[in-house]
Design an enzyme around this catalytic site. Structure first.
Site, PDB file in Angstrom:
ATOM      1  N   LYS A 139       0.803  -1.227   0.000  1.00  0.00           N
ATOM      2  CA  LYS A 139       0.000   0.000   0.000  1.00  0.00           C
ATOM      3  C   LYS A 139       0.838   1.280   0.000  1.00  0.00           C
ATOM      4  CE  LYS A 139      -4.275  -1.795   1.996  1.00  0.00           C
ATOM      5  NZ  LYS A 139      -5.354  -1.555   2.978  1.00  0.00           N
ATOM      6  N   ASP A 178     -10.039   3.216   1.983  1.00  0.00           N
ATOM      7  CA  ASP A 178     -10.210   2.589   3.308  1.00  0.00           C
ATOM      8  C   ASP A 178     -10.850   3.565   4.304  1.00  0.00           C
ATOM      9  OD1 ASP A 178      -9.228   0.034   2.773  1.00  0.00           O
ATOM     10  OD2 ASP A 178      -7.158   0.602   3.211  1.00  0.00           O
TER      11      ASP A 178
END
Ligand code: NDP
Length: 281
Positions: free
Chosen positions: A71, A107
């Site tokens: 990420k 997210d």
């Protein structure tokens, strides 16, 4: 419909990747949306992440969800980084537009939308976030954007909590890890953003004695769905929100970015994912 040679393609990349629920979730949405599309899991080591992503995009992939451990690296290979991905320091969504890689982070909204979808207001509420890793950074960013009135962060390594405060939440209070139960006093929302409680990890043992009766307790962990953190909170009479909602809600904007249509609300992905988790036991 069955995919044709003109199917839009997207996927998820990580290491490991076999446990990912995203392909199942996306396949259900693709089926119910009736679109010509495919979503595939890709395994890539850190060393192979950049070359694999570049090759996939050159071969026509519309986009990729990015999971552990890539990420942060996802930002370094991108031409355009959204403000929120930049603040959080991680991307879970890459799209390829006109030969350029765009990085975003869904997210944060995934977490806040999951809470709202479960009927819990965030604006004006006080929150305690346990943890200061990647998930915590996204959750803190989402909570700040959604208008929490105050925020406390407790993490085993204090300097990581301080980094979140500096980067994302200047007015946050940093609590000590050992005193996390004391930090429950007067808090409306408590979030486990650590990896504690994850299958094969120790539980995050909490003493809910100081939590008010209206406190909402949310977990980012969803394997198992009912962590010890949530079970003990429930036993103490508190409302709980499991981690599956965050996974589902982060997937919806990704689906839209890949395929240009909304994830069908009629699909019961939650039931599908719970069924899959049950059968994995
Ligand atoms: P990181 O590795 O970045 O962070 C792990 C966090 O857990 C750190 O705060 C770390 O503290 C803490 N921690 C780990 N072990 C211990 C321990 N023994 N005692 C105290 N604290 C501990 O992981 P992520 O932030 O990426 O992921 C955290 C969780 O969030 C995972 O369980 C993941 O499954 C979940 N997640 C869920 C998503 C969803 O959609 N529901 C999306 C993304 C993640 P320290 O800093 O001191 O090491």
């Amino acid at each position: 419909m069955m995919p044709t040679g003109s199917a839009k393609t997207a996927g998820v990349i990580g290491q490991p990747i076999g446990h990912s629920l995203s392909p199942l979730m996306m396949a259900a949405w693709i089926r119910d949306a009736g679109i010509d599309a495919i979503y595939t899991p890709y395994l890539a080591s850190p060393h192979m992440f950049a070359p694999v992503v570049h090759a996939l995009f050159r071969a026509g992939l519309k986009g990729l969800n990015v999971t552990l451990p890539h990420k942060t690296e996802a930002l370094t290979i991108s031409h355009h980084i959204s403000d929120r991905a930049d603040r959080i320091g991680a991307a879970n969504l890459l799209t390829y537009v006109d030969g350029q890689i765009h990085a975003d982070n869904t997210d944060a909204v995934g977490f806040t939308r999951a809470l709202t979808a479960a009927g819990h207001e965030i604006r004006g509420k006080s929150a305690l976030v346990l943890g200061a890793g990647g998930a915590a950074r996204a959750i803190v960013d989402g909570l700040v954007e959604a208008g929490v009135s105050s925020l406390t962060i407790c993490n085993r390594s204090r300097e990581r909590a301080e980094a979140i405060r500096n980067d994302l939440a200047p007015s946050a209070r940093i609590g000590s890890w050992d005193d996390r139960n004391d930090a429950l006093s007067g808090v409306d929302l408590v979030v486990n953003a650590t990896s504690l409680g994850l299958r094969d990890q120790p539980e995050l043992g909490m003493d809910w004695g100081l939590a008010g009766s209206g406190t909402v307790v949310a977990d980012s962990v969803y394997v198992p769905l009912q962590t010890g953190f949530l079970k003990t909170a429930k036993a103490a009479g508190l409302e709980t929100v499991d981690g599956l909602g965050m996974l589902i809600e982060q997937g919806k904007p990704s689906f839209e970015a890949f395929f240009g249509s909304s994830a069908p609300e009629s699909t019961d992905v939650r039931a599908l994912l719970i069924d899959t988790l049950e059968h994995r036991k």
